[in-house]
Design an enzyme around this catalytic site. Structure first.
Site, PDB file in Angstrom:
ATOM      1  N   GLY A  23      -5.327   1.600   8.924  1.00 33.56           N
ATOM      2  CA  GLY A  23      -5.359   2.725   7.521  1.00 33.56           C
ATOM      3  C   GLY A  23      -6.455   1.867   6.641  1.00 33.56           C
ATOM      4  O   GLY A  23      -6.904   1.840   5.307  1.00 33.56           O
ATOM      5  N   GLY A  50      -8.961   3.398   0.235  1.00 35.33           N
ATOM      6  CA  GLY A  50      -8.056   3.302  -0.561  1.00 35.33           C
ATOM      7  C   GLY A  50      -8.313   1.650  -0.538  1.00 35.33           C
ATOM      8  O   GLY A  50      -8.846   0.986  -0.656  1.00 35.33           O
ATOM      9  N   ILE A  51      -7.061   1.224  -1.044  1.00 36.46           N
ATOM     10  CA  ILE A  51      -6.430  -0.516  -0.160  1.00 36.46           C
ATOM     11  C   ILE A  51      -6.902  -0.700   0.847  1.00 36.46           C
ATOM     12  O   ILE A  51      -7.623  -1.559   0.522  1.00 36.46           O
ATOM     13  CB  ILE A  51      -4.885  -0.596  -0.635  1.00 36.46           C
ATOM     14  CG1 ILE A  51      -4.480  -0.098  -1.989  1.00 36.46           C
ATOM     15  CG2 ILE A  51      -3.861  -1.997  -0.922  1.00 36.46           C
ATOM     16  CD1 ILE A  51      -2.711   0.292  -2.286  1.00 36.46           C
ATOM     17  N   SER A  64       6.185  -0.148  -1.225  1.00 38.31           N
ATOM     18  CA  SER A  64       6.043   0.195  -2.278  1.00 38.31           C
ATOM     19  C   SER A  64       6.982   0.266  -3.166  1.00 38.31           C
ATOM     20  O   SER A  64       8.383  -0.078  -2.345  1.00 38.31           O
ATOM     21  CB  SER A  64       5.703   1.808  -2.100  1.00 38.31           C
ATOM     22  OG  SER A  64       5.870   1.974  -3.404  1.00 38.31           O
ATOM     23  N   TYR A  79       9.117   9.035   2.103  1.00 37.33           N
ATOM     24  CA  TYR A  79       8.442   8.950   1.254  1.00 37.33           C
ATOM     25  C   TYR A  79       9.190   7.273   1.592  1.00 37.33           C
ATOM     26  O   TYR A  79       9.261   5.940   2.240  1.00 37.33           O
ATOM     27  CB  TYR A  79       7.639   8.676   0.609  1.00 37.33           C
ATOM     28  CG  TYR A  79       6.567   7.117   0.061  1.00 37.33           C
ATOM     29  CD1 TYR A  79       5.144   7.798   0.880  1.00 37.33           C
ATOM     30  CD2 TYR A  79       7.199   7.095  -0.565  1.00 37.33           C
ATOM     31  CE1 TYR A  79       4.665   6.751   0.743  1.00 37.33           C
ATOM     32  CE2 TYR A  79       5.826   5.933  -1.370  1.00 37.33           C
ATOM     33  CZ  TYR A  79       4.627   6.091  -0.523  1.00 37.33           C
ATOM     34  OH  TYR A  79       3.849   5.002  -1.188  1.00 37.33           O
TER      35      TYR A  79
HETATM   36  N1  LIG Z   1      -1.655   4.308  -4.316  1.00 38.54           N
HETATM   37  C1  LIG Z   1       0.008   3.699  -4.936  1.00 38.54           C
HETATM   38  O1  LIG Z   1      -0.547   3.816  -5.284  1.00 38.54           O
HETATM   39  C2  LIG Z   1       0.545   2.744  -3.871  1.00 38.54           C
HETATM   40  C3  LIG Z   1       1.540   2.377  -3.859  1.00 38.54           C
HETATM   41  C4  LIG Z   1       2.303   1.927  -3.059  1.00 38.54           C
HETATM   42  C5  LIG Z   1       1.740   1.626  -2.099  1.00 38.54           C
HETATM   43  N2  LIG Z   1       1.467   2.051  -1.371  1.00 38.54           N
HETATM   44  C6  LIG Z   1       1.068   2.227  -0.193  1.00 38.54           C
HETATM   45  O2  LIG Z   1      -0.729   1.428   0.607  1.00 38.54           O
HETATM   46  C7  LIG Z   1      -0.684   1.773   1.728  1.00 38.54           C
HETATM   47  C8  LIG Z   1      -2.434   2.261   1.791  1.00 38.54           C
HETATM   48  O3  LIG Z   1      -2.166   3.886   0.838  1.00 38.54           O
HETATM   49  P1  LIG Z   1      -3.107   3.851   0.044  1.00 38.54           P
HETATM   50  O4  LIG Z   1      -3.062   3.905  -1.476  1.00 38.54           O
HETATM   51  O5  LIG Z   1      -4.750   3.552  -0.031  1.00 38.54           O
HETATM   52  O6  LIG Z   1      -4.171   6.000   0.394  1.00 38.54           O
HETATM   53  P2  LIG Z   1      -4.788   6.107   1.544  1.00 38.54           P
HETATM   54  O7  LIG Z   1      -6.287   6.084   0.514  1.00 38.54           O
HETATM   55  O8  LIG Z   1      -4.335   7.717   1.908  1.00 38.54           O
HETATM   56  O9  LIG Z   1      -5.344   5.891   2.658  1.00 38.54           O
HETATM   57  C9  LIG Z   1      -4.387   5.775   3.644  1.00 38.54           C
HETATM   58  C10 LIG Z   1      -4.777   4.974   4.912  1.00 38.54           C
HETATM   59  O10 LIG Z   1      -3.624   5.466   5.501  1.00 38.54           O
HETATM   60  C11 LIG Z   1      -4.874   6.524   6.556  1.00 38.54           C
HETATM   61  N3  LIG Z   1      -3.888   7.207   7.098  1.00 38.54           N
HETATM   62  C12 LIG Z   1      -2.915   8.330   7.000  1.00 38.54           C
HETATM   63  N4  LIG Z   1      -1.951   8.273   8.001  1.00 38.54           N
HETATM   64  C13 LIG Z   1      -2.512   8.213   9.421  1.00 38.54           C
HETATM   65  C14 LIG Z   1      -2.640   8.025  10.792  1.00 38.54           C
HETATM   66  N5  LIG Z   1      -1.364   9.359  11.071  1.00 38.54           N
HETATM   67  N6  LIG Z   1      -2.704   7.493  11.727  1.00 38.54           N
HETATM   68  C15 LIG Z   1      -3.809   6.802  11.475  1.00 38.54           C
HETATM   69  N7  LIG Z   1      -3.876   6.101   9.777  1.00 38.54           N
HETATM   70  C16 LIG Z   1      -3.175   6.780   9.132  1.00 38.54           C
HETATM   71  C17 LIG Z   1      -4.798   6.943   6.485  1.00 38.54           C
HETATM   72  O11 LIG Z   1      -5.875   7.589   7.493  1.00 38.54           O
HETATM   73  P3  LIG Z   1      -7.372   8.362   7.050  1.00 38.54           P
HETATM   74  O12 LIG Z   1      -8.734   7.603   6.386  1.00 38.54           O
HETATM   75  O13 LIG Z   1      -8.225   8.963   7.990  1.00 38.54           O
HETATM   76  O14 LIG Z   1      -6.684   9.150   5.607  1.00 38.54           O
HETATM   77  C18 LIG Z   1      -6.098   5.699   5.238  1.00 38.54           C
HETATM   78  O15 LIG Z   1      -7.102   4.943   5.574  1.00 38.54           O
HETATM   79  C19 LIG Z   1       0.086   3.200   1.487  1.00 38.54           C
HETATM   80  O16 LIG Z   1       1.210   2.220   2.318  1.00 38.54           O
HETATM   81  C20 LIG Z   1       0.625   3.469   0.549  1.00 38.54           C
HETATM   82  O17 LIG Z   1       1.882   4.127   1.084  1.00 38.54           O
HETATM   83  C21 LIG Z   1       0.372   3.048  -1.669  1.00 38.54           C
END
Ligand SMILES: NC(=O)c1ccc[n+]([C@@H]2O[C@H](COP(=O)([O-])OP(=O)(O)OC[C@H]3O[C@@H](n4cnc5c(N)ncnc54)[C@H](OP(=O)(O)O)[C@@H]3O)[C@@H](O)[C@H]2O)c1
Length: 289
Positions: free
Chosen positions: A18, A22-23, A147, A172
């Site tokens: 991922g 994002g992160i 999370s 989730y």
């Molecule tokens: N944002 C928050 O507030 C928060 C809080 C707690 C935990 N988290 C966790 O942090 C992690 C990163 O999330 P984020 O907030 O940075 O969200 P994000 O910007 O949506 O990034 C998610 C990443 O996961 C990839 N992904 C999703 N489905 C996939 C699949 N089927 N196969 C391969 N890659 C896939 C996405 O790829 P694409 O670029 O192709 O979409 C993207 O690179 C997640 O595990 C999330 O649950 C986030």
């Protein structure tokens, strides 16, 4: 703009899932700036290629490469793990970061509920397939991006795929709780083997997570965006656990940001952790391997 401080001496290799958004993408950038060899794992070839180019350009580190896999498919996870082993001599850090939030129930090509498959089963399988490589590269680290939402997660073993009832939020939080059980059980299994594994809550971070879907909870999360921290702040805990000397040797812990905390009391239940491990092995076709 990120400062490039590249030194190839003792270059560590890190795989981040991922890392196209994002992160994960921000963490990949920071680790590239620290001189690590960074493998950007993505599912979309164009988006992944663009992320690699951008990270190379901004970090000045050319050792940024990619691996492709849609993590909702176990076959793709296996293919990516094999490719990783074929292409790289070592793996020092694995960051299981990819994740999604789905307000509707979808099933994957393997017939699993998508949240459970992407957020939990994929990291379970990928980690298990790369364990020998990590052990050969010891001291090595695994970072599971969970999370705070795990506190609402429960694991009804008769309904792990949410067939009886589905809510995006429940699925989730369950997947994030499962990831913590996995982290603790894996840490016990890896004792003395030179590989640490920790789980982390990155904070409420302004990313695409809230925008990838519609539904009540996505609207709620979008409304909470005013409290969300910027991407750099959200990536910092991942970078810390992946690379900081202070956490060398720390394993089987839950971090909120950079601070070691206790996860929900239910997450320390070893019987549930062992059961989930056995069930996950069966679902991933790892039993007896
Ligand atoms: N944002 C928050 O507030 C928060 C809080 C707690 C935990 N988290 C966790 O942090 C992690 C990163 O999330 P984020 O907030 O940075 O969200 P994000 O910007 O949506 O990034 C998610 C990443 O996961 C990839 N992904 C999703 N489905 C996939 C699949 N089927 N196969 C391969 N890659 C896939 C996405 O790829 P694409 O670029 O192709 O979409 C993207 O690179 C997640 O595990 C999330 O649950 C986030």
């Amino acid at each position: 703009m990120h400062a490039a401080r590249v030194s190839v001496a003792h270059q560590k290799t890190i795989l981040i899932t991922g890392a196209t958004s994002g992160i994960g993408r921000e963490a990949a950038m920071c680790l590239a700036c620290q001189g690590m060899r960074v493998i950007v794992a993505g599912r979309n070839p164009h988006k992944t290629g663009a992320a690699v180019e951008c990270i190379r350009r901004e970090s000045g580190n050319l050792a940024v490469e990619s691996l492709l896999a849609d993590l909702s498919s176990l076959a793709e996870v296996r293919r990516m793990a094999n490719e990783c082993k074929a292409r790289y001599a070592r793996l020092d850090v694995l960051v299981n970061n990819a994740g999604g939030f789905y307000s509707q129930r979808y099933t994957t090509v393997d017939g699993f509920e998508r949240t459970f498959a992407v957020n939990y089963l994929a990291p379970f399988l990928l980690t298990n397939l790369l364990l020998d490589m990590l052990q050969d590269s010891a001291p090595a680290r695994i970072v599971n991006v969970s999370s705070m939402a795990h506190i609402w997660g429960r694991l009804p073993f008769s309904n792990l795929q949410s067939e009886k009832a589905y809510s995006g939020w429940m699925a989730y939080s369950r997947s994030k709780m499962a990831l913590i059980y996995f982290t603790y059980e894996l840490a016990r299994r890896l004792e003395g083997k030179g590989v640490t594994v920790n789980a982390v809550h990155p904070g409420l971070v302004k990313t695409n997570l809230q925008n990838n879907d519609t539904g009540f909870f996505n609207s709620l999360l979008r409304a909470l965006e005013v409290f969300a921290v910027p991407m750099e702040q959200g990536a910092a805990p991942l970078v810390h656990l992946a690379a900081a000397e202070e956490v060398e040797g720390i394993t089987g812990q839950y971090f909120s940001g950079k601070v070691q905390k206790r996860s929900h009391r239910l997450s320390y239940n070893r019987e549930i952790a062992r059961r989930l491990w056995r069930v996950s092995e069966d679902l991933c076709g790892l039993s007896g391997s």
